[in-house]
Design a protein around this motif. Structure first.
Motif, PDB file in Angstrom:
ATOM      1  N   PRO A 177       0.798  -1.237   0.000  1.00  0.00           N
ATOM      2  CA  PRO A 177       0.000   0.000   0.000  1.00  0.00           C
ATOM      3  C   PRO A 177       0.827   1.281   0.000  1.00  0.00           C
ATOM      4  CG  PRO A 177      -0.888  -1.577   1.584  1.00  0.00           C
ATOM      5  CD  PRO A 177       0.422  -2.122   1.121  1.00  0.00           C
ATOM      6  N   LEU A 178       2.068   1.222   0.424  1.00  0.00           N
ATOM      7  CA  LEU A 178       2.906   2.421   0.450  1.00  0.00           C
ATOM      8  C   LEU A 178       3.619   2.686  -0.867  1.00  0.00           C
ATOM      9  CD1 LEU A 178       4.772   2.414   3.899  1.00  0.00           C
ATOM     10  CD2 LEU A 178       2.833   3.835   3.213  1.00  0.00           C
ATOM     11  N   ILE A 179       3.829   1.676  -1.677  1.00  0.00           N
ATOM     12  CA  ILE A 179       4.729   1.776  -2.820  1.00  0.00           C
ATOM     13  C   ILE A 179       3.984   2.225  -4.074  1.00  0.00           C
ATOM     14  CG2 ILE A 179       6.329   0.510  -4.293  1.00  0.00           C
ATOM     15  CD1 ILE A 179       6.833  -1.391  -1.952  1.00  0.00           C
ATOM     16  N   ARG A 180       4.588   3.196  -4.771  1.00  0.00           N
ATOM     17  CA  ARG A 180       4.125   3.632  -6.089  1.00  0.00           C
ATOM     18  C   ARG A 180       5.194   3.265  -7.115  1.00  0.00           C
ATOM     19  NH1 ARG A 180       1.783   5.504  -1.395  1.00  0.00           N
ATOM     20  NH2 ARG A 180       0.581   7.432  -1.664  1.00  0.00           N
ATOM     21  N   PRO A 181       4.790   3.030  -8.376  1.00  0.00           N
ATOM     22  CA  PRO A 181       5.798   2.762  -9.406  1.00  0.00           C
ATOM     23  C   PRO A 181       6.833   3.880  -9.473  1.00  0.00           C
ATOM     24  CG  PRO A 181       3.609   2.260 -10.237  1.00  0.00           C
ATOM     25  CD  PRO A 181       3.415   2.930  -8.904  1.00  0.00           C
ATOM     26  N   GLY A 182       8.091   3.497  -9.587  1.00  0.00           N
ATOM     27  CA  GLY A 182       9.171   4.466  -9.652  1.00  0.00           C
ATOM     28  C   GLY A 182       9.772   4.835  -8.322  1.00  0.00           C
ATOM     29  N   ASP A 183       9.200   4.361  -7.220  1.00  0.00           N
ATOM     30  CA  ASP A 183       9.755   4.640  -5.892  1.00  0.00           C
ATOM     31  C   ASP A 183      11.120   3.968  -5.706  1.00  0.00           C
ATOM     32  OD1 ASP A 183       7.569   6.120  -5.126  1.00  0.00           O
ATOM     33  OD2 ASP A 183       6.755   4.619  -3.731  1.00  0.00           O
ATOM     34  N   THR A 184      11.840   4.454  -4.721  1.00  0.00           N
ATOM     35  CA  THR A 184      13.033   3.767  -4.220  1.00  0.00           C
ATOM     36  C   THR A 184      12.633   2.979  -2.985  1.00  0.00           C
ATOM     37  OG1 THR A 184      14.600   5.393  -5.069  1.00  0.00           O
ATOM     38  CG2 THR A 184      15.300   4.086  -3.170  1.00  0.00           C
ATOM     39  N   LEU A 185      12.981   1.700  -2.964  1.00  0.00           N
ATOM     40  CA  LEU A 185      12.642   0.821  -1.848  1.00  0.00           C
ATOM     41  C   LEU A 185      13.875   0.590  -1.002  1.00  0.00           C
ATOM     42  CD1 LEU A 185      10.716  -1.135  -0.353  1.00  0.00           C
ATOM     43  CD2 LEU A 185      11.389  -2.899  -2.011  1.00  0.00           C
ATOM     44  N   LEU A 186      13.837   1.072   0.228  1.00  0.00           N
ATOM     45  CA  LEU A 186      14.870   0.816   1.234  1.00  0.00           C
ATOM     46  C   LEU A 186      14.336  -0.305   2.118  1.00  0.00           C
ATOM     47  CD1 LEU A 186      17.481   1.519   2.839  1.00  0.00           C
ATOM     48  CD2 LEU A 186      16.149   3.318   3.985  1.00  0.00           C
ATOM     49  N   SER A 187      14.796  -1.505   1.856  1.00  0.00           N
ATOM     50  CA  SER A 187      14.163  -2.680   2.473  1.00  0.00           C
ATOM     51  C   SER A 187      15.131  -3.490   3.315  1.00  0.00           C
ATOM     52  CB  SER A 187      13.593  -3.594   1.388  1.00  0.00           C
ATOM     53  OG  SER A 187      13.009  -4.754   1.968  1.00  0.00           O
ATOM     54  N   ALA A 212       9.708  -5.910  -5.220  1.00  0.00           N
ATOM     55  CA  ALA A 212      10.204  -4.841  -6.089  1.00  0.00           C
ATOM     56  C   ALA A 212       9.683  -4.985  -7.505  1.00  0.00           C
ATOM     57  CB  ALA A 212      11.730  -4.836  -6.074  1.00  0.00           C
ATOM     58  N   THR A 213       9.675  -6.203  -8.008  1.00  0.00           N
ATOM     59  CA  THR A 213       9.188  -6.444  -9.364  1.00  0.00           C
ATOM     60  C   THR A 213       7.689  -6.217  -9.457  1.00  0.00           C
ATOM     61  OG1 THR A 213      10.959  -8.030  -9.798  1.00  0.00           O
ATOM     62  CG2 THR A 213       8.979  -8.194 -11.164  1.00  0.00           C
ATOM     63  N   ARG A 214       6.962  -6.695  -8.483  1.00  0.00           N
ATOM     64  CA  ARG A 214       5.496  -6.588  -8.502  1.00  0.00           C
ATOM     65  C   ARG A 214       5.029  -5.141  -8.416  1.00  0.00           C
ATOM     66  NH1 ARG A 214       1.891  -8.299  -3.742  1.00  0.00           N
ATOM     67  NH2 ARG A 214       3.889  -8.921  -2.862  1.00  0.00           N
ATOM     68  N   THR A 215       5.746  -4.310  -7.680  1.00  0.00           N
ATOM     69  CA  THR A 215       5.290  -2.936  -7.456  1.00  0.00           C
ATOM     70  C   THR A 215       5.927  -1.929  -8.398  1.00  0.00           C
ATOM     71  OG1 THR A 215       6.989  -2.678  -5.733  1.00  0.00           O
ATOM     72  CG2 THR A 215       4.767  -3.327  -5.023  1.00  0.00           C
TER      73      THR A 215
END
Length: 260
Positions: A177-187, A212-215
């Motif tokens: 729910p937080l992730i939009r396409p093009g975001d940077t994911l710090l996981s 990462a791939t799905r979002t």
């Protein structure tokens, strides 16, 4: 929509314990592109000096604590001492955290009312986090870990891209729910190449790559790797399931993140 770079300073990126030289708890300073007040995401063991060098505490908009494990909050103790004794209580700093932070600090310090007057604790709830004097917009979502735990998304609030920080998370789907396409994911990738030895506690490389791939994130920054997993193999395992850039971050890293 045009994006602007925020600066991400990694003050610490370690797990709860590690024998790796220089390992620290989790802490990230996010500085806005146009001079607004920065924020700190988590403040784990040993990170206060690095946070201080990146942004003096009296210049912060807030500290946001993902959950009440020491590797994510315990350096609120030296922060409190600095505000209390070096600044003589002239500054009160907002701290957004799960319910129970003040009581936890009282227990750790053995001092009732330890945070009073210098750390203004506000309970986190899913959704937007209001910040004064900062152009950064913060959203939160509850995640599965131990007790009340949250992930954060940092953006400029204009509907563009952002930085999503997982905190400690045992189910990758909680971050969707937080992730939009093009975001940077710090996981977090605590369980490295996997498989997870226990369910619903931390993520491994496969879970991060699939998320990462799905979002449709633009790139992945890995953190919180436990000491018995190989860093290079973990990065390669994520790259095996995600086509974008992947790197493991560590204390002292500074990166520009495009947000909108």
């Amino acid at each position: 929509m045009p994006s602007s770079p925020v600066r991400l300073v990694v003050a610490g990126a370690g797990p709860a314990y590690s024998a790796r030289p220089g390992a620290l708890g989790s802490a990230y300073v996010v500085r806005s592109p146009n001079g607004g007040l920065p924020v700190v995401l988590d403040l784990g063991q040993g990170t206060f000096p690095n946070v201080f060098r990146a942004a003096r505490p009296e210049t912060l908009a807030a500290v946001l604590i993902s959950h009440l494990h020491p590797d994510h909050f315990i350096d609120l103790v030296p922060l409190r001492h600095y505000l209390r004794w070096e600044l003589a209580g002239r500054v009160t700093l907002p701290v957004c955290a799960p319910v129970g932070l003040e009581a936890r600090l009282d227990v750790v310090s053995g001092e009732p009312g330890f945070a009073a007057g210098v750390l203004a604790a506000t309970p986190l709830r899913p959704g937007a986090v209001p910040l004064a004097d900062s152009e950064l917009a913060i959203e939160t979502a509850a995640v599965t870990h131990r007790g009340e735990s949250f992930a954060f998304r940092v953006s400029l609030g204009s509907g563009g891209t952002g930085l999503v920080y997982s905190g400690d998370c045992g189910r990758a789907s909680d971050l969707v729910p937080l992730i939009r396409p093009g975001d940077t994911l710090l996981s977090e990738v605590s369980f490295g190449t996997g498989p997870p030895p226990v369910p619903d506690l931390h993520l491994d490389a496969t879970a991060v790559a699939d998320l990462a791939t799905r979002t449709g994130v633009a790139n992945v920054l890995l953190t919180h790797l436990q000491m018995n997993y190989d860093p290079a193999a973990t990065v390669e395992a994520v790259r095996g399931g995600f086509d974008g850039p992947v790197r493991l971050v560590g204390p002292g890293d500074e990166l520009e993140i495009d947000v909108g």
